[in-house]
Design a protein around this motif. Structure first.
Motif, short mmCIF file in Angstrom:
data_model
loop_
_atom_site.label_atom_id
_atom_site.label_comp_id
_atom_site.label_asym_id
_atom_site.label_seq_id
_atom_site.Cartn_x
_atom_site.Cartn_y
_atom_site.Cartn_z
N SER A 191 -37.45 -25.83 62.79
CA SER A 191 -37.70 -26.04 61.44
C SER A 191 -36.54 -25.41 60.45
CB SER A 191 -38.81 -25.42 61.03
OG SER A 191 -39.07 -25.45 59.62
N GLU A 192 -35.70 -26.54 59.84
CA GLU A 192 -34.81 -25.94 58.66
C GLU A 192 -35.10 -24.89 57.92
OE1 GLU A 192 -30.96 -25.79 57.41
OE2 GLU A 192 -31.74 -26.70 59.14
N SER A 193 -36.29 -25.00 57.26
CA SER A 193 -36.72 -23.82 56.46
C SER A 193 -37.26 -22.72 57.02
CB SER A 193 -37.84 -24.14 55.62
OG SER A 193 -37.53 -25.21 54.69
N GLY A 194 -37.96 -22.97 58.63
CA GLY A 194 -38.40 -21.91 59.14
C GLY A 194 -37.31 -21.14 59.77
N ARG A 195 -36.02 -21.55 59.98
CA ARG A 195 -35.06 -20.73 60.63
C ARG A 195 -34.55 -19.28 59.83
NH1 ARG A 195 -29.66 -21.64 58.88
NH2 ARG A 195 -29.32 -23.01 56.99
N TYR A 196 -34.85 -19.50 58.66
CA TYR A 196 -34.71 -17.97 57.81
C TYR A 196 -35.83 -16.98 58.20
CZ TYR A 196 -31.68 -20.92 54.95
OH TYR A 196 -30.79 -21.99 54.37
N TYR A 197 -37.03 -17.53 58.35
CA TYR A 197 -38.00 -16.70 59.05
C TYR A 197 -37.72 -16.07 60.37
CZ TYR A 197 -40.46 -17.49 54.61
OH TYR A 197 -40.95 -17.84 53.55
N ASP A 198 -37.07 -16.91 61.20
CA ASP A 198 -36.89 -16.69 62.54
C ASP A 198 -35.79 -15.61 62.61
OD1 ASP A 198 -38.33 -18.46 63.53
OD2 ASP A 198 -37.10 -20.03 64.10
N THR A 217 -36.24 -11.56 64.01
CA THR A 217 -35.32 -11.13 65.16
C THR A 217 -34.93 -9.54 64.34
OG1 THR A 217 -34.43 -13.16 65.85
CG2 THR A 217 -33.21 -11.24 66.27
N GLN A 218 -34.52 -9.52 63.21
CA GLN A 218 -33.90 -8.22 62.62
C GLN A 218 -35.10 -7.24 62.61
OE1 GLN A 218 -32.12 -9.41 58.99
NE2 GLN A 218 -30.18 -10.19 60.00
N VAL A 219 -36.27 -7.48 62.18
CA VAL A 219 -37.32 -6.57 62.09
C VAL A 219 -37.95 -6.40 63.35
CG1 VAL A 219 -40.00 -6.62 61.56
CG2 VAL A 219 -38.22 -7.84 59.70
N LEU A 220 -38.10 -7.03 64.29
CA LEU A 220 -38.34 -6.65 65.61
C LEU A 220 -37.35 -5.74 66.40
CD1 LEU A 220 -39.93 -10.11 67.23
CD2 LEU A 220 -41.08 -7.86 66.20
N SER A 264 -43.72 -16.99 63.29
CA SER A 264 -42.38 -16.92 63.96
C SER A 264 -42.44 -16.15 64.98
CB SER A 264 -41.12 -16.52 62.96
OG SER A 264 -39.88 -16.41 63.54
N ILE A 265 -42.98 -14.88 64.97
CA ILE A 265 -43.27 -13.93 66.11
C ILE A 265 -43.91 -14.55 67.28
CG2 ILE A 265 -44.24 -11.70 66.83
CD1 ILE A 265 -43.26 -10.53 64.12
N ALA A 266 -45.03 -15.15 66.81
CA ALA A 266 -46.10 -15.77 67.88
C ALA A 266 -45.07 -16.69 68.66
CB ALA A 266 -47.15 -16.21 67.17
N ARG A 267 -44.10 -17.39 68.06
CA ARG A 267 -43.49 -18.53 68.72
C ARG A 267 -42.40 -17.86 70.11
NH1 ARG A 267 -40.56 -20.36 64.44
NH2 ARG A 267 -39.01 -20.86 66.02
N LEU A 268 -42.35 -16.58 69.89
CA LEU A 268 -41.61 -15.95 71.12
C LEU A 268 -42.38 -15.80 72.34
CD1 LEU A 268 -39.71 -13.06 68.95
CD2 LEU A 268 -38.75 -15.16 69.93
N THR A 289 -32.16 -22.50 50.15
CA THR A 289 -32.13 -21.03 50.02
C THR A 289 -33.50 -20.81 49.22
OG1 THR A 289 -31.03 -21.60 47.87
CG2 THR A 289 -29.64 -21.22 49.64
N TYR A 290 -34.54 -21.52 49.16
CA TYR A 290 -35.62 -21.17 48.40
C TYR A 290 -36.42 -19.97 49.02
CZ TYR A 290 -40.25 -21.64 46.24
OH TYR A 290 -41.42 -21.33 45.48
N TYR A 291 -36.36 -19.90 50.44
CA TYR A 291 -37.15 -18.93 51.14
C TYR A 291 -36.65 -17.80 50.95
CZ TYR A 291 -40.09 -23.07 52.40
OH TYR A 291 -40.71 -24.23 52.08
N GLY A 292 -35.30 -17.55 50.47
CA GLY A 292 -34.82 -16.14 49.98
C GLY A 292 -33.81 -15.64 50.84
N SER A 293 -33.48 -14.57 50.90
CA SER A 293 -32.41 -13.69 51.59
C SER A 293 -32.91 -12.41 51.88
CB SER A 293 -31.04 -13.79 50.75
OG SER A 293 -31.18 -13.08 49.61
N TYR A 294 -32.26 -11.65 52.63
CA TYR A 294 -32.77 -10.30 52.98
C TYR A 294 -31.64 -9.59 53.16
CZ TYR A 294 -33.03 -13.06 57.01
OH TYR A 294 -32.77 -14.22 57.90
N TYR A 295 -32.06 -8.02 53.18
CA TYR A 295 -30.85 -6.99 53.72
C TYR A 295 -31.78 -5.72 54.29
CZ TYR A 295 -31.79 -5.51 48.96
OH TYR A 295 -32.35 -5.02 47.88
#
Length: 269
Positions: A60-67, A71-74, A106-110, A263-269
């Motif tokens: 998913s194009e939008s879902g890749r931001y959550y992926d 990864t960073q959170v895990l 996203s985690i459940a897909r791993l 970019t709607y789904y945001g950025s993070y740091y």
């Protein structure tokens, strides 16, 4: 005293369920041995997408931001063997519940990963609404002893993947009291034990709307703070930082950066 005596007698009884916990002095929290009673619900994809829940599908194009966030959170949580992740925001309207649901999916897909979402925004529970689930039972029913945890937990299936949910139901004005109670501690202990191989994501209330989040933060392993352009100010974020000094913050998500789809789904740091 009667409830304590009853608990002792059950523990000594050979035919009583092992490791039962008592909530409110009367009702037990069911153990993993009773997991067969967990309800299974297939989520409606159209409803999910209409509510910006997009991370259930690979590619998913939008879902890749959550992926990427996943990864960073895990990676951060695995370093410390952390299990409990709290998600909160400075104020309402920042998208914390959307972030919690998408991150869990996203985690459940791993492979070899599992996720649980617990709706602890007792003032305004929204997880069930976003996922299209009936608003019945839920975490408050477990806290006040009406149902065992095994009856309140839902196995949500979407495509080939699934995750577990302990949703909310009706709002309560007693959120702050529940958060700081021994009953909540008992519930968290039961969740940690019964879902020890899962990443548990707690959707908490906005941090600056009361003392709910401050009360429960010491029981969390880490925090993800979700901010929203137009919903929270720099002053709001700085105020949150004061309360987060003693709790590891794995990421800060900046939501609603623009209305552009990419970019709607945001950025993070």
């Amino acid at each position: 005293m009667d409830s304590i005596r009853q608990a002792v007698e059950l523990a000594r009884s050979g035919d009583s369920p092992a490791h039962q916990e008592f909530i409110g002095g009367s009702k037990p929290i069911a153990t993993a041995h009773e997991a067969a009673s967990t309800r299974e619900v297939r989520l409606d994809v159209d409803h999910l997408e209409a509510n910006r829940i997009v991370a259930f599908a690979t590619g998913s194009e939008s879902g890749r931001y959550y992926d990427m966030l996943r990864t960073q959170v895990l990676q951060e949580m695995d370093k410390k063997n952390w299990q409990f992740l709290a998600i909160t925001s400075p104020t309402a309207g920042c998208g914390k519940t959307v972030t919690a649901c998408n991150l869990a999916m996203s985690i459940a897909r791993l492979p070899e990963r599992s996720a649980v979402v617990v709706d602890l925004d007792l003032r305004k529970p929204m997880v069930a609404n976003y996922l299209g689930l009936p608003a019945s039972g839920g975490v408050l029913s477990v806290l006040d002893g009406q149902v065992p945890i095994s009856s309140a937990v839902i196995k949500a299936v979407v495509g080939p993947n699934s995750l577990f949910l302990l949703p909310g139901s009706v709002p309560t004005s007693g959120s702050s009291e529940w958060m700081s109670s021994q009953t909540m501690t008992t519930l968290l202990q039961a969740i940690k034990r019964e879902f020890r191989s899962h990443t548990v994501i707690f959707d908490l209330p906005p941090m600056l709307l009361g003392d709910d989040v401050i009360s429960i933060l010491p029981r969390m392993d880490a925090v993800l703070l979700v901010t929203g352009v137009g919903s929270s100010s720099v002053a709001d974020v700085k105020e949150c930082q004061k309360h987060l000094e003693r709790v590891p913050v794995v990421r800060v998500v900046v939501n609603k950066v623009s209305e552009d789809v990419d970019t709607y789904y945001g950025s993070y740091y």
